[in-house]
Motif scaffolding. Structure first.
Motif, mmCIF file in Angstrom:
data_model
loop_
_atom_site.group_PDB
_atom_site.id
_atom_site.type_symbol
_atom_site.label_atom_id
_atom_site.label_comp_id
_atom_site.label_asym_id
_atom_site.label_seq_id
_atom_site.Cartn_x
_atom_site.Cartn_y
_atom_site.Cartn_z
ATOM 1 N N GLY A 252 22.827 -34.627 43.185
ATOM 2 C CA GLY A 252 21.885 -34.262 44.158
ATOM 3 C C GLY A 252 21.830 -35.314 45.023
ATOM 4 O O GLY A 252 21.552 -35.042 46.355
ATOM 5 N N ASP A 253 21.755 -36.482 44.902
ATOM 6 C CA ASP A 253 21.549 -37.772 45.792
ATOM 7 C C ASP A 253 22.697 -37.732 46.727
ATOM 8 O O ASP A 253 22.728 -38.258 47.899
ATOM 9 C CB ASP A 253 20.979 -39.215 45.257
ATOM 10 C CG ASP A 253 19.871 -39.140 44.646
ATOM 11 O OD1 ASP A 253 18.950 -38.276 44.986
ATOM 12 O OD2 ASP A 253 19.360 -39.974 43.785
ATOM 13 N N THR A 254 23.817 -37.450 46.215
ATOM 14 C CA THR A 254 24.990 -37.556 46.903
ATOM 15 C C THR A 254 24.939 -36.280 48.168
ATOM 16 O O THR A 254 25.173 -36.585 49.289
ATOM 17 C CB THR A 254 26.153 -37.117 46.181
ATOM 18 O OG1 THR A 254 26.606 -38.070 45.280
ATOM 19 C CG2 THR A 254 27.423 -36.836 47.039
ATOM 20 N N ALA A 255 24.333 -35.133 47.657
ATOM 21 C CA ALA A 255 24.297 -34.163 48.702
ATOM 22 C C ALA A 255 23.133 -34.542 49.809
ATOM 23 O O ALA A 255 23.592 -34.226 50.759
ATOM 24 C CB ALA A 255 23.736 -32.850 47.994
ATOM 25 N N LYS A 256 22.331 -35.189 49.331
ATOM 26 C CA LYS A 256 21.217 -35.768 50.355
ATOM 27 C C LYS A 256 21.680 -36.673 51.357
ATOM 28 O O LYS A 256 21.688 -36.423 52.784
ATOM 29 C CB LYS A 256 20.135 -36.255 49.672
ATOM 30 C CG LYS A 256 19.042 -35.305 49.048
ATOM 31 C CD LYS A 256 18.193 -36.112 48.205
ATOM 32 C CE LYS A 256 17.128 -34.903 47.217
ATOM 33 N NZ LYS A 256 16.349 -35.888 46.472
#
Length: 335
Positions: A252-256
């Motif tokens: 999720g943080d990678t996508a952000k």
């Protein structure tokens, strides 16, 4: 300049293999690239290799599952970097037999030929998936092996086959265990290209599977340098060595971060088809890379959050070049 004669790279037509082939050529190695035979005479990503290495390496088209072809490819070689494998986890759920043939039998073919031909070095490629969900972090090479998918089970089998040849016949084998590599040319079955291609195609709702698991992402240049460090070191024989950034981040943080680097506001939506079976999902991966530093003098140049953002920037730059996106099917799930 290499201390070896000719070096065979299996899986040279793939994502990591093509980058490795290019770098080896640039460093003065005599390279034979083993590509998957096909009637179109395509060499995978090597068809689009950089101009400075084009025509500077030999190509052998064959099939890693064929023992005779593998032995023929290894004739006249002094070392082999064995990357050829089936790696997509979802595909392994419905076609596991192909994974046994390619990953285990293919590795056996390389080992057997290397033993008979008395090669000086065999570098076998493992994967962080062999550890399963981390039982402790950071993950050292002593971490238990757990097959949570047919893919990872076959890679465990291949790793054990490689080590058995070292122990039984003193075949000079070293095992490189890269954590999640990303970069230009990566297949959209991997999460980072999945996110980048959806955003680049103009989508604001990004379809993903589970977003809470963490990964230790490695920029492809660091992974390639790990392979070459293994090839050039005598200390890797009989060893399994993690190549990882020692940095953990969630999907999720990678996508952000990708959204931020691409200057796009995105919304993540869960896509049922992208979810792994509950007990098959690897929840956490975080590499201890101290052994690689100690034995190989290798360390990541794209380390930590700053290095990750820099690697993502270079990856995004490649994916958004004219013509690059047309090679990907951004609107559908890639198994």
């Amino acid at each position: 300049m290499s201390k070896y004669g000719k070096v065979l790279v299996t899986g040279a037509d793939g994502f990591i293999g093509s980058h490795l082939t290019e770098t080896l050529v640039r460093q003065g190695y005599d390279v034979r690239a083993f590509t998957l035979y096909n009637s179109f005479n395509t060499w995978g990503w090597l068809d689009e290799c950089a101009e400075d290495v084009r025509g500077q390496f030999e190509v052998f088209a064959g099939d890693i599952r064929d023992a005779y072809g593998v032995r023929e490819a290894l004739k006249g070689c002094d070392a082999v970097l064995h990357l050829a494998a089936l790696i997509a986890i979802p595909y392994s759920y419905h076609s596991p037999d192909t994974y046994v043939d390619t990953n285990i039998k293919g590795t056996l073919n390389v080992l057997q030929a290397a033993r008979e031909l008395k090669l000086s070095k065999v570098i076998h490629t493992s994967t962080s998936e062999v550890y399963g969900t981390a039982r402790f972090v950071p993950i050292t090479e002593e971490h238990p092996l757990t097959g949570q998918s047919p893919y990872s089970a076959t890679k465990i089998g291949a790793d054990q086959m490689a080590m058995s040849f070292y122990r039984s016949f003193e075949t000079p084998v070293g095992i490189i265990r890269p954590f999640n590599t990303y970069g230009p040319r990566q297949s959209a079955r991997a999460v980072i290209p999945t996110i980048i291609t959806q955003i680049a195609a103009g989508q604001e709702k990004i379809k993903l599977g589970t977003i809470h698991p963490t990964r230790d992402f490695n920029y492809v240049a660091d992974t390639v340098n790990g392979f070459i460090a293994m090839l050039e070191s005598d200390k890797c024989i009989g060893e399994e060595i993690n190549i990882g950034s020692n940095y953990e981040i969630s999907i999720g943080d990678t996508a952000k971060i990708i959204g931020e680097v691409m200057n796009k506001n995105i919304e993540i939506v869960s896509d049922e088809i992208r979810l792994r079976p509950e007990k098959s999902e690897v929840e956490r991966l975080w590499a201890d890379n101290s052994k690689a530093k100690r034995l190989l003098q290798w360390q990541p140049e794209y380390a930590g959050l700053e290095g990750f953002r820099r690697g993502l920037g270079e990856t995004i730059e490649w994916f958004t070049k004219p013509g690059a996106l047309s090679k990907y099917k951004a609107g559908q799930y890639n198994v």
